[in-house]
Design an enzyme around this catalytic site. Sequence first.
Site, PDB file in Angstrom:
ATOM      1  N   GLU A  51      -2.670   2.897   3.258  1.00  0.00           N
ATOM      2  CA  GLU A  51      -1.336   2.289   3.372  1.00  0.00           C
ATOM      3  C   GLU A  51      -1.314   1.145   4.384  1.00  0.00           C
ATOM      4  OE1 GLU A  51       0.801   2.802   1.315  1.00  0.00           O
ATOM      5  OE2 GLU A  51       0.479   4.796   0.511  1.00  0.00           O
ATOM      6  N   HIS A  74       8.569  10.456  -2.458  1.00  0.00           N
ATOM      7  CA  HIS A  74       7.308  10.318  -1.733  1.00  0.00           C
ATOM      8  C   HIS A  74       7.462  10.683  -0.245  1.00  0.00           C
ATOM      9  CE1 HIS A  74       3.388   7.858  -1.015  1.00  0.00           C
ATOM     10  NE2 HIS A  74       3.626   8.661  -0.003  1.00  0.00           N
ATOM     11  N   HIS A 123       5.669  12.744   4.990  1.00  0.00           N
ATOM     12  CA  HIS A 123       6.355  13.326   3.833  1.00  0.00           C
ATOM     13  C   HIS A 123       7.395  14.333   4.304  1.00  0.00           C
ATOM     14  CE1 HIS A 123       2.367  12.377   1.501  1.00  0.00           C
ATOM     15  NE2 HIS A 123       3.031  11.289   1.840  1.00  0.00           N
ATOM     16  N   HIS A 142       4.317   6.869   8.790  1.00  0.00           N
ATOM     17  CA  HIS A 142       4.715   7.344   7.461  1.00  0.00           C
ATOM     18  C   HIS A 142       4.387   8.824   7.363  1.00  0.00           C
ATOM     19  CE1 HIS A 142       4.935   7.960   3.188  1.00  0.00           C
ATOM     20  NE2 HIS A 142       3.637   8.189   3.103  1.00  0.00           N
TER      21      HIS A 142
HETATM   22 ZN   LIG Z   1       2.456   9.242   1.657  1.00  0.00          ZN
END
Ligand SMILES: [Zn+2]
Length: 276
Positions: A118, A212, A143, A141
């Site tokens: 990412e 996501h 989840h 980032h």
């Molecule tokens: Zn992810």
Amino acid sequence: MKKIDILQAPFVKEMMNTTANLYRLGWDERNGGNISYLLKEEEVRPFLELDQVIREIPMIFDASKLAGCYFIVTGSGKYFKNVADEPSENLGIVRVAEDGCSLDLLWGLENFAVPTSELPSHFMSHIARLEVDPENRIVMHNHASHLLAMSFTHELEEKAFTRTLWQMCTECLVVFPEGVSIIPWMVPGTNEIGEATAAKMKETRLVLWPQHGIYGAGRDMDEVFGLIETAEKAAQVYTYVCAQGGVRQTISDADLWRLADAFGILPREGYLEPRS
Ligand SMILES: [Zn+2]
């Protein structure tokens, strides 16, 4: 001058502690989640020889706006649960090359590991945030479970989504007065999702990736962790509220204005009903 053991570096310890915490919260299963942390050269210099490049790592996009910048990042395919035990395999310290098309690896990412897939979203988000806040240093980032769940059940309109979160916990408006942005569902790891995320990052530090997870940005680890944690808590309360049969009463816009005044913050324009 003799260098200090890199594992004593505050920023390495922060990465180890934060990834362990995120794993403990259940937001980073398997290799889910990634963090990038912009470092100052003087922070890195006591620990590493800055002219000793272990290897060059090519990138799929132009990061020339970050040329010469140092970052500590999580590795691609690496598990947050393993970072604290094996930091040099799971983390890396890199410097963006002058042409912006490759990275100089200065430490970590052992056994030919590479930074998070990412990285385009992270670096584009750093560029976007630095334009509006020169003090921004972290992009994270993960989840976060209830925010992820909410992206299935709540309408994905930014104002409506933000207002629901603001109403679930009194502190939310104070912690993220600019609200939460939402991009369409997109394939992760691509320049396209990076561009969409970065465009939103100019207005908010939180960007929801539907079905996501969540992106957060800020000046230090506590700010970003706290930001995501607060939005996630609100999403968790929303989950309970829905399970208990839905909202019967909530915080009125008039009260949200009183809150904003008390804490000296400005809610995102147009998100609350005008003062009566
Ligand atoms: Zn992810």
